[in-house]
Scaffold this active site. Structure first.
Site, PDB file in Angstrom:
ATOM      1  N   GLY A 253      28.214  65.907 -32.868  1.00 34.80           N
ATOM      2  CA  GLY A 253      28.414  66.582 -34.151  1.00 34.80           C
ATOM      3  C   GLY A 253      29.876  66.956 -34.297  1.00 34.80           C
TER       4      GLY A 253
ATOM      5  CD  GLU B 186      33.660  70.627 -21.484  1.00 32.96           C
ATOM      6  OE1 GLU B 186      33.014  71.557 -21.013  1.00 32.96           O
ATOM      7  OE2 GLU B 186      33.178  69.496 -21.677  1.00 32.96           O
TER       8      GLU B 186
END
Lengths: 759, 328
Positions: free
Chosen positions: A460, A719
């Site tokens: 996404g 991240e």
């Protein structure tokens, strides 16, 4: 460029795994264990079987056995090695005990509720802080993949002799990934030896490989498809019981079976970030230069696996510190195996490290930014290698400028806005480049469009979009002429979305496949009398944006499409393997990379250490009477190599900050100490941030070129945006209140308690 | 969730009679609590009686105060000018609750009957005296961070009503109109509506099996006009109160003529603080006076391992709410 999958998503045309419909599909519903430890003494399915349309009710007594269990598989590629419903043993609350398959979801749901399971319950162990728990030294962590002990230099001695010593313990609550889309499996068998699985997976290749081993089938007989993912954050990057149970049940009932975990089941079905505490001892010189970092961590793990996040990595490499050690201690408890969750290791590790650095700065009366500059690592001290690129200083400078850091009052507890205390904090961010590789296929059609394929996934975050851009550039076509396909094991094997490797690897793979197409078309052109490149040596030809030309005389050339068109061939196909990180460097710069002069004996493969870096700056308001903390401003500046798409990259960094704010201020799954069972396993009880919790987040990227990392100089960003966020919040709270918060999440109760004690 | 039958009642009597005749039936209005608990198998009803077509609507000023039909939605009431102007605490309590989507669905009558968010009650894997009398209360030694410190018993420490509206209604002496299967109406002050858990935590209100809440009436007072609802929670929206305060003050000539104080999130029921109100009356508003009242309000609190913070938090919430209403 806007998201290419945007229209499909907002119109509902995009089908997520649970939304795929196959004729004849029936529905599976799991029944989970109410107890955390013990054994099943009886399962009464009489009432359940009377529900209409029940096809079968599977329990450990009748579930068909897989060819192998995870424990029998040498290369088990998942966090948890335990497969439930193989016997009567219960090892964690929420463990599947039965699977109902029925014609409708409603009937399956009701039947699952009607199954009566009788247990003989034992007293469970709830966590590493349970008095019954025994801490042990695992030596190795993460299925033996990582060392549980790392020592560099003489850390304890250096700490004992340091002019300044700082020691603190940091606690991290249990966190759950909580993606919007729950875990889902649709298993479709065609005969006994051909299986298609529509799975909410961050890594279709991993799912395929594990299924092949468990079922004793050749990989190519198993197809795993994931076209769209509604967030994963790591929980869909591992292999969990629901998938195999669904596949086995589908084969037994000879119908496609769809199973979607309920939100409560998401808390005991797909792992979590483990409850943990870290003790960090930091020694420094009187002017704030680190001489030693001694780190240890205690955490809860499952009865079978030694999974724990490797928090130490970031402490080993972020600063110029000559002595370092880390050690992990685990305790077995009646919980499922925890798993990687966005920035595993770096997220909690940075909370400890960057909070302690803030303390050190305060203790020495140095600006938090200045102490980081005094300890700036010009090379990676953990490996002795130079950085492939590092722009952390630029991130600090630009972030400080955007935030107005120089206006910060260094004295804690001095700035008020009405009833509220205002504070400013910052922290560094870093995330390693995990070496990875993958393949891609490019098919260029003479009519001017192309199909590009790689078996990657899109969480996404924008894989569809950025890979369309990369393909368009490589072939000189407008993006709307590219169809990029992903999420299918029939496509060339690519890494999953995890460890921030997707963008860097898949982009490289597409470039390698495009080069293959270039080479083929160049060969056609130099052999074609009508081509301006006729009889030119192929090695003298360069290709840029879909045009071939003579390197010495760029005017002499033509487009790929022109040459392909004359050939009469309708299309041409190329494929290639792209590498990301150390593998790319080795291939293109030799065994030692470009850094031939580095004589460090300890260095491993590759010549450079590869990391992305960034810096967060934030403002908080703390209500000293009510204990509430609000974030009022956020600035994140990052150095991530080439930014493929500013819009999706910015969104991802904002998402990282929001995810980090959740962990910092509210995310906390409570495991009852007596029952080892969660008490708030839904999204009303487990708080994640709402819009009102999040201020305007300003994100910038500093220009950075990294020739060693991959073809396009792209570093992963998935991240990085979360690393350091909790510390930045904690540091701002310290600046606001003079209270150091070392236990996440920093909820109003903890804040009030801290405010009651003297600063 | 079990299978159930569904009927839509056109007349009140039809609904209440159906409920009287079927002990396992439940009324459904917005369904925002009921369906949730049925999905969790915490409540199992074989019949749902839809009351949405009944004429218990309207928001109007009467001689007894503002009368709100029990089927009005939280959002409609919270935004209604009569409520905003005359009962700000009520408006705030409604608009700070849940999410916009839930507020558009949930009815006033249903909100008053909202059930606890105690994790042990909501998960049938746990024992729970409220859900299954006599099985025990794991919250006593477990996750009690969100639970009550006032009005508790050794059988139950749940914040039996976890919401916001009834806290404001309790402070402002609202009266509930109930109607039974005989068509008979009775009026119950909200302060007498909820029951303490004692040894019977499963019995939460005085509502009889065949009774339906048809209206809520809030007396119009000077204190109600100068009222406020302050809510403290773990995130900025869509979270239950850790502590909340509904207060109203009537100040004349520099002295408090009347005071209304209730707390939410800390009691096993919306917690009216009559002693604190008495202390405030006749005094000039000041932080010291409010602080003293807040200490009295929390007197007798029985905190447990994870909810001890609520004593201080509730006191501070109360002081802050009173200070804001008094414009200190």
């Amino acid at each position: 460029m806007d998201r290419v999958d945007g229209p499909a998503k907002v119109t509902g045309a995009a089908r997520y795994s649970a939304e795929i419909n196959v004729p004849g599909t029936v529905y599976g519903v799991l029944k989970s264990s109410t107890i955390a430890k013990g054994r099943i003494t009886n399962i009464d399915t009489t009432a359940a079987a009377k529900e209409p349309g029940i096809l079968n009710i599977f329990t450990h007594q009748n579930l068909p056995k897989p060819a192998k269990t995870p424990k029998q598989i040498e290369k088990w590629r998942a966090a948890q090695s335990y497969l439930p419903m193989q016997d009567d043993q219960i090892q964690y609350a929420g463990q599947p005990v039965a699977l109902v398959v029925a014609a409708t979801l409603e009937a399956a749901t009701q039947a699952a509720a009607l199954i009566k399971v009788t247990y003989q319950a034992d007293t469970p162990i709830d966590s590493y802080h349970d008095p019954k728990a025994e801490l042990f030294d695992p030596q190795k962590i993460q299925q033996g993949k990582k060392d549980g002990h790392v020592v560099r230099g003489n850390p304890q001695q250096a700490f004992d002799g340091a002019a300044i010593r700082h020691e603190a313990t940091y606690v991290h609550a249990i966190n759950h990934h909580s993606p919007m889309e729950p875990a889902a499996t649709l298993a479709v068998w065609e005969g006994a030896d051909k299986l298609t699985v529509y799975e909410a997976s961050q890594n279709v290749t991993m799912h395929q490989g594990n299924l092949a081993e468990l079922l004793g089938m050749p990989r190519e007989q198993i197809r795993v498809v994931t076209k769209y993912i509604g967030g994963g954050f790591g929980c869909k990057g591992s292999f969990w019981p629901h998938t195999i149970l669904t596949v086995l049940a589908a084969r037994a009932v000879n119908r496609p079976v769809k199973l979607v975990l309920t939100r409560p089941q998401m808390f005991t079905g797909v792992g979590h970030r483990e409850d943990q505490e870290q003790t960090l001892k930091m020694g420094a010189t009187a002017d704030g230069k680190l001489v030693s970092i001694v780190h240890s961590k205690k955490a809860t793990t499952s009865p079978w696996d030694n999974y724990t996040e490797s928090n130490g990595k970031i402490m080993d490499m972020l600063y110029a510190c000559p002595n370092y050690s880390t050690v992990y201690e685990l305790a077995r408890a009646n919980v499922m195996t925890s798993v990687w969750m966005r920035a595993p290791g770096e997220a909690p590790g940075s909370f400890a490290l960057e909070s302690s650095m803030d303390d050190l700065a305060h203790q020495l009366n140095i600006d938090p930014l200045e102490i980081r500059l005094r300890n700036y690592a010009d090379h990676d001290h953990s490996s002795g290698k130079p950085w492939s690129s590092k722009s952390l200083k630029q991130c600090y400078t630009r972030g400080a400028e955007l935030f107005g850091w120089n206006k910060r009052n260094p004295k804690p507890g001095q700035t008020r806005r009405g009833n509220l205390l205002v504070g400013h904090g910052m922290a560094s961010a870093t995330y390693p480049v995990h070496s990875s590789q993958g393949t891609a296929r490019v098919r260029l059609f003479a009519d001017g469009h192309a199909v590009v394929e790689a078996g990657a996934t899109d969480l996404g975050t924008g894989t569809y979009t950025v890979m369309t851009q990369v393909s368009a550039d490589a072939l000189g076509l407008p993006p709307e002429k590219i169809r990029f396909e992903l999420g299918d094991t029939r496509l060339p094997t690519a890494p999953g979305s995890g460890g921030s490797v997707a963008a860097g690897t898949v982009a490289s793979s597409i470039m390698a496949a495009a080069e293959d197409v270039w080479d083929k078309v160049v060969k056609m052109a130099v052999a074609d009398k009508k081509s301006p490149l006729y009889k030119v040596k192929p090695t003298d030809v360069k290709v840029e944006l879909g045009r071939m030309f003579l390197a010495k005389d760029p005017k002499k050339g033509e487009t790929l499409l022109a040459a392909l068109g004359r050939s009469g061939q309708p299309d041409i196909e190329g494929s290639g393997t792209g590498k990301y990180g150390a593998g790319y460097e080795e291939k293109n710069f030799g065994q030692n990379g470009a850094d031939q002069n580095n004589d460090n004996k300890e260095k491993k493969s590759g010549g450079h250490s590869m990391h992305s870096f960034g810096a967060h700056f934030c403002e908080v308001e703390v209500d000293p009477d009510l204990g509430t903390v609000r974030i009022t401003r956020w600035v994140g500046v990052h150095g991530v190599g080439t930014v493929l798409n500013l819009k999706t990259a910015t969104s991802q960094m904002k998402g990282g900050a929001i995810y980090g704010i959740g962990a910092a201020l509210m995310e906390d799954t409570f495991r009852d100490p007596n029952f080892a069972r969660y008490t708030n396993a839904d999204l009303a009880g487990y708080h994640i941030p709402v819009n009102a919790d999040i201020p305007e987040i300003q994100v910038e990227f500093v220009p950075e070129t990294d020739p060693y990392i991959n073809y396009l100089g792209v570093k992963g960003i998935g991240e990085l945006g979360m690393v350091g966020v909790a510390a930045a919040v904690g540091n701002a709270i310290f600046n606001a209140t003079g209270r150091r918060m070392r236990s996440l999440p920093i909820t109003p109760d903890k804040m009030l308690e801290a405010l009651r004690l003297p600063a | 969730m079990n299978n159930f039958s569904y009927i839509q009642a056109d007349k009140a009597k039809e609904a209440t009679a159906a409920k009287r005749d079927d002990k396992s039936a439940a009324f459904i209005a917005g369904g925002t609590t009921l369906i949730d608990l049925m999905k969790l198998n915490v409540e199992n009803h074989d019949q749902l009686i839809d009351v949405n077509m009944l004429p218990f609507r309207g928001i109007e000023m009467t001689k007894n105060g503002l009368r709100i039909g029990a089927l009005e939605r939280m959002s409609e009431v919270g935004e209604h000018p009569l409520v905003v102007q005359n009962f700000p605490a009520v408006s705030e309590s409604l608009l700070l609750a849940a999410s916009a989507q839930l507020r558009n669905m949930a009815s006033i009558g249903g909100n008053v009957l909202q059930r606890t968010r105690c994790g042990y009650f909501r998960d049938t894997a746990f024992p729970c005296n409220k859900r299954e009398p006599g099985t025990g209360c794991p919250a006593l030694e477990g996750d009690n961070r969100n639970l009550a410190i006032l009005g508790t018993s050794s059988a139950c420490i749940a914040t039996s009503y976890p919401g916001d509206l009834s806290v404001a209604l309790t402070a402002l002496d609202a009266v509930l109109t109930l109607e039974n299967a005989k068509g008979k109406q009775r009026e119950v002050p909200i302060t007498k509506f909820y029951l303490l858990p004692g040894t019977t935590p499963q019995k939460e209100t005085v509502l009889e099996a065949d009774e339906l809440i048809v209206a809520v009436t809030i007396p119009q007072t000077a204190a109600a006009r100068k009222s406020k609802y302050l809510k403290v929670r773990d995130r900025s929206s869509y979270a239950y109160a850790l502590a909340s305060a509904a207060v109203g003050l009537e100040v004349q000539g520099g002295l408090i003529r009347s005071a209304r104080v209730a707390l939410g999130g800390v009691g096993t029921q919306p917690w009216r603080c009559s002693e604190a109100e008495k202390m405030l009356v006749g005094k000039a508003p000041s932080e010291a006076v409010f602080r003293a009242a807040a200490e009295v309000a929390l007197r007798g609190a029985k905190p447990r391992e994870h909810n001890a913070f609520k004593v201080e938090m509730a006191q501070n919430t109360l002081v802050r709410a009173l200070s804001e209403v008094a414009s200190l």
